[in-house]
Design a protein around this motif. Structure first.
Motif, PDB file in Angstrom:
ATOM      1  N   ALA A  87      -3.229  -3.501   2.774  1.00 31.64           N
ATOM      2  CA  ALA A  87      -2.077  -2.658   2.462  1.00 31.64           C
ATOM      3  C   ALA A  87      -2.286  -1.237   2.986  1.00 31.64           C
ATOM      4  CB  ALA A  87      -1.835  -2.645   0.956  1.00 31.64           C
ATOM      5  N   VAL A  88      -3.487  -0.709   2.827  1.00 33.29           N
ATOM      6  CA  VAL A  88      -3.786   0.644   3.315  1.00 33.29           C
ATOM      7  C   VAL A  88      -3.680   0.697   4.840  1.00 33.29           C
ATOM      8  CG1 VAL A  88      -5.607   2.385   3.542  1.00 33.29           C
ATOM      9  CG2 VAL A  88      -5.218   1.263   1.343  1.00 33.29           C
ATOM     10  N   ALA A  89      -4.181  -0.322   5.502  1.00 31.07           N
ATOM     11  CA  ALA A  89      -4.110  -0.359   6.960  1.00 31.07           C
ATOM     12  C   ALA A  89      -2.662  -0.362   7.438  1.00 31.07           C
ATOM     13  CB  ALA A  89      -4.841  -1.592   7.484  1.00 31.07           C
ATOM     14  N   LEU A  90      -1.798  -1.088   6.743  1.00 29.63           N
ATOM     15  CA  LEU A  90      -0.385  -1.120   7.117  1.00 29.63           C
ATOM     16  C   LEU A  90       0.289   0.219   6.826  1.00 29.63           C
ATOM     17  CD1 LEU A  90       0.499  -4.710   5.852  1.00 29.63           C
ATOM     18  CD2 LEU A  90       0.304  -3.957   8.228  1.00 29.63           C
ATOM     19  N   SER A 109       6.542   1.428   5.257  1.00 27.33           N
ATOM     20  CA  SER A 109       6.933   1.697   3.880  1.00 27.33           C
ATOM     21  C   SER A 109       6.431   0.564   2.979  1.00 27.33           C
ATOM     22  CB  SER A 109       8.451   1.796   3.770  1.00 27.33           C
ATOM     23  OG  SER A 109       9.052   0.530   4.039  1.00 27.33           O
ATOM     24  N   ASN A 110       6.556   0.739   1.659  1.00 24.18           N
ATOM     25  CA  ASN A 110       6.143  -0.322   0.739  1.00 24.18           C
ATOM     26  C   ASN A 110       6.923  -1.610   0.992  1.00 24.18           C
ATOM     27  OD1 ASN A 110       4.270   1.292  -0.530  1.00 24.18           O
ATOM     28  ND2 ASN A 110       5.606   1.866  -2.216  1.00 24.18           N
ATOM     29  N   GLU A 111       8.218  -1.466   1.293  1.00 25.34           N
ATOM     30  CA  GLU A 111       9.038  -2.651   1.562  1.00 25.34           C
ATOM     31  C   GLU A 111       8.559  -3.374   2.823  1.00 25.34           C
ATOM     32  OE1 GLU A 111      10.183   0.336   0.769  1.00 25.34           O
ATOM     33  OE2 GLU A 111      11.009  -0.101  -1.223  1.00 25.34           O
ATOM     34  N   GLU A 112       8.215  -2.605   3.848  1.00 28.67           N
ATOM     35  CA  GLU A 112       7.735  -3.214   5.093  1.00 28.67           C
ATOM     36  C   GLU A 112       6.354  -3.825   4.907  1.00 28.67           C
ATOM     37  OE1 GLU A 112       9.997  -0.279   8.312  1.00 28.67           O
ATOM     38  OE2 GLU A 112       8.129   0.368   7.350  1.00 28.67           O
ATOM     39  N   ILE A 113       5.511  -3.166   4.105  1.00 31.35           N
ATOM     40  CA  ILE A 113       4.198  -3.734   3.786  1.00 31.35           C
ATOM     41  C   ILE A 113       4.369  -5.051   3.046  1.00 31.35           C
ATOM     42  CG2 ILE A 113       2.099  -3.414   2.402  1.00 31.35           C
ATOM     43  CD1 ILE A 113       2.356  -0.405   2.972  1.00 31.35           C
ATOM     44  N   ALA A 114       5.298  -5.086   2.108  1.00 29.67           N
ATOM     45  CA  ALA A 114       5.556  -6.303   1.342  1.00 29.67           C
ATOM     46  C   ALA A 114       5.991  -7.447   2.259  1.00 29.67           C
ATOM     47  CB  ALA A 114       6.625  -6.037   0.289  1.00 29.67           C
ATOM     48  N   ASP A 115       6.876  -7.159   3.213  1.00 29.99           N
ATOM     49  CA  ASP A 115       7.327  -8.181   4.154  1.00 29.99           C
ATOM     50  C   ASP A 115       6.170  -8.702   4.991  1.00 29.99           C
ATOM     51  OD1 ASP A 115       9.913  -7.984   3.271  1.00 29.99           O
ATOM     52  OD2 ASP A 115      10.576  -6.631   4.870  1.00 29.99           O
ATOM     53  N   ARG A 116       5.318  -7.779   5.453  1.00 32.29           N
ATOM     54  CA  ARG A 116       4.203  -8.174   6.327  1.00 32.29           C
ATOM     55  C   ARG A 116       3.162  -9.002   5.553  1.00 32.29           C
ATOM     56  NH1 ARG A 116       2.292  -5.506  10.974  1.00 32.29           N
ATOM     57  NH2 ARG A 116       4.382  -4.565  11.084  1.00 32.29           N
ATOM     58  N   MET A 117       2.944  -8.645   4.276  1.00 34.85           N
ATOM     59  CA  MET A 117       1.928  -9.335   3.484  1.00 34.85           C
ATOM     60  C   MET A 117       2.494 -10.503   2.681  1.00 34.85           C
ATOM     61  SD  MET A 117      -0.290  -6.042   2.083  1.00 34.85           S
ATOM     62  CE  MET A 117      -1.479  -7.106   1.230  1.00 34.85           C
ATOM     63  N   ALA A 126       3.041  -4.507  -3.464  1.00 36.22           N
ATOM     64  CA  ALA A 126       2.576  -3.638  -2.375  1.00 36.22           C
ATOM     65  C   ALA A 126       2.301  -2.239  -2.903  1.00 36.22           C
ATOM     66  CB  ALA A 126       3.615  -3.597  -1.258  1.00 36.22           C
ATOM     67  N   LYS A 127       3.217  -1.736  -3.726  1.00 33.76           N
ATOM     68  CA  LYS A 127       3.032  -0.409  -4.302  1.00 33.76           C
ATOM     69  C   LYS A 127       1.794  -0.373  -5.192  1.00 33.76           C
ATOM     70  CE  LYS A 127       5.428   3.139  -7.017  1.00 33.76           C
ATOM     71  NZ  LYS A 127       6.689   3.500  -7.722  1.00 33.76           N
ATOM     72  N   THR A 128       1.554  -1.457  -5.928  1.00 39.06           N
ATOM     73  CA  THR A 128       0.369  -1.534  -6.792  1.00 39.06           C
ATOM     74  C   THR A 128      -0.910  -1.484  -5.970  1.00 39.06           C
ATOM     75  OG1 THR A 128       1.560  -2.818  -8.474  1.00 39.06           O
ATOM     76  CG2 THR A 128      -0.847  -2.936  -8.507  1.00 39.06           C
ATOM     77  N   HIS A 129      -0.949  -2.224  -4.864  1.00 37.26           N
ATOM     78  CA  HIS A 129      -2.122  -2.194  -3.977  1.00 37.26           C
ATOM     79  C   HIS A 129      -2.383  -0.771  -3.480  1.00 37.26           C
ATOM     80  CE1 HIS A 129      -2.779  -6.394  -4.099  1.00 37.26           C
ATOM     81  NE2 HIS A 129      -1.848  -6.775  -3.226  1.00 37.26           N
ATOM     82  N   ILE A 130      -1.321  -0.089  -3.056  1.00 38.05           N
ATOM     83  CA  ILE A 130      -1.460   1.271  -2.540  1.00 38.05           C
ATOM     84  C   ILE A 130      -1.940   2.211  -3.637  1.00 38.05           C
ATOM     85  CG2 ILE A 130      -0.217   3.257  -1.617  1.00 38.05           C
ATOM     86  CD1 ILE A 130      -0.703   1.121   0.464  1.00 38.05           C
ATOM     87  N   ASN A 131      -1.341   2.107  -4.811  1.00 35.57           N
ATOM     88  CA  ASN A 131      -1.718   2.998  -5.913  1.00 35.57           C
ATOM     89  C   ASN A 131      -3.165   2.791  -6.337  1.00 35.57           C
ATOM     90  OD1 ASN A 131       0.802   4.133  -5.939  1.00 35.57           O
ATOM     91  ND2 ASN A 131       1.565   2.933  -7.655  1.00 35.57           N
ATOM     92  N   ARG A 132      -3.607   1.535  -6.401  1.00 30.60           N
ATOM     93  CA  ARG A 132      -4.994   1.250  -6.781  1.00 30.60           C
ATOM     94  C   ARG A 132      -5.965   1.786  -5.732  1.00 30.60           C
ATOM     95  NH1 ARG A 132      -4.331  -4.963  -9.116  1.00 30.60           N
ATOM     96  NH2 ARG A 132      -3.462  -4.361 -11.151  1.00 30.60           N
ATOM     97  N   ALA A 133      -5.586   1.672  -4.463  1.00 26.35           N
ATOM     98  CA  ALA A 133      -6.435   2.209  -3.391  1.00 26.35           C
ATOM     99  C   ALA A 133      -6.537   3.723  -3.508  1.00 26.35           C
ATOM    100  CB  ALA A 133      -5.872   1.802  -2.030  1.00 26.35           C
ATOM    101  N   MET A 134      -5.431   4.371  -3.831  1.00 27.73           N
ATOM    102  CA  MET A 134      -5.446   5.820  -3.979  1.00 27.73           C
ATOM    103  C   MET A 134      -6.374   6.243  -5.109  1.00 27.73           C
ATOM    104  SD  MET A 134      -1.387   6.711  -3.395  1.00 27.73           S
ATOM    105  CE  MET A 134      -1.592   8.361  -4.067  1.00 27.73           C
TER     106      MET A 134
END
Length: 220
Positions: A162-165, A171-179, A186-194
């Motif tokens: 998720a961070v790489a994307l 965006s979170n929506e585009e990350i969600a589509d890709r993953m 997707a937002k949860t993955h980003i927030n946890r990484a932060m």
């Protein structure tokens, strides 16, 4: 209501930006200043949601102002957006390293400025435009200014993906589509990484991704 602080040593530019922003029902300019030192004091007084900060200011420049805002726990809710006359310059990337949420060129179209303020107020980084990708590709290969390698090891594989994307400007929506996951996941993955990387915001997370080698600038 999105509360905005304007920091720029050009009175005409400040007045133009203020008139544009104050005309919106959901945006209010709470204060303005011509130098970073005064701007920092105003940030602590008014606690704006957004600080539009010029890079080149007297007394204290935009990079140091950004660094001090980012380092102050009482200003954790302030998202710094850098203003610059240039599309790509080293100072802008240094400001991102210092904790800025993104940057705008001063000749931005009015509608784009309003959109960018609202995007930054949501906590999303202004990293999608192609001009920002050019900037990252040019300067991220410099020696890192932060120790981030060990932090990346703490991320799960899905968080790293998720961070790489996100580092590619998605965006979170585009990350969600890709993953093939939901936008909320997707937002949860980003927030946890932060949290794990102690990144102030999404922009700093992207800087970490490049500086750690998780993502390589295109063309390198």
């Amino acid at each position: 209501m999105i509360r905005v602080l304007l920091l720029d040593d050009q009175p005409l530019l400040r007045s133009g930006f203020r008139a544009l922003l104050d005309a919106e029902d959901d945006i209010e300019v709470v204060a303005e200043a011509a130098d970073g030192k005064e701007g920092l004091a105003l940030a602590r007084k008014f606690l704006p949601d957004i600080a539009l900060v010029d890079i080149q200011m007297p007394v204290m420049d935009g990079i140091e102002t950004t660094r001090q805002i980012a380092a102050d726990p009482s200003l954790a809710g302030v998202h710094v957006v850098i203003l610059t006359n240039y599309g790509v310059d080293e100072y802008v990337f240094n400001a991102l390293r210092a904790g800025a949420a993104g940057f705008l060129v001063k000749d931005i179209e009015p509608d784009d400025l309003l959109h960018s303020v609202r995007v930054a107020a949501r906590g999303d980084a202004l990293l999608a435009p192609s001009i920002t990708k050019m900037l990252i590709g040019r300067y991220v290969a410099q020696p890192p200014h932060m120790e981030v390698g060990t932090g990346m090891d703490e991320l799960t594989n899905r968080e790293r993906e998720a961070v790489a994307l996100a580092a590619q400007g998605l965006s979170n929506e585009e990350i969600a589509d890709r993953m093939v996951i939901s936008p909320l996941t997707a937002k949860t993955h980003i927030n946890r990484a932060m949290i794990k990387l102690q990144a102030r915001d999404r922009a700093q997370l992207v800087v970490f991704a490049y500086e750690s080698g998780l993502v390589a600038p295109q063309g390198r």
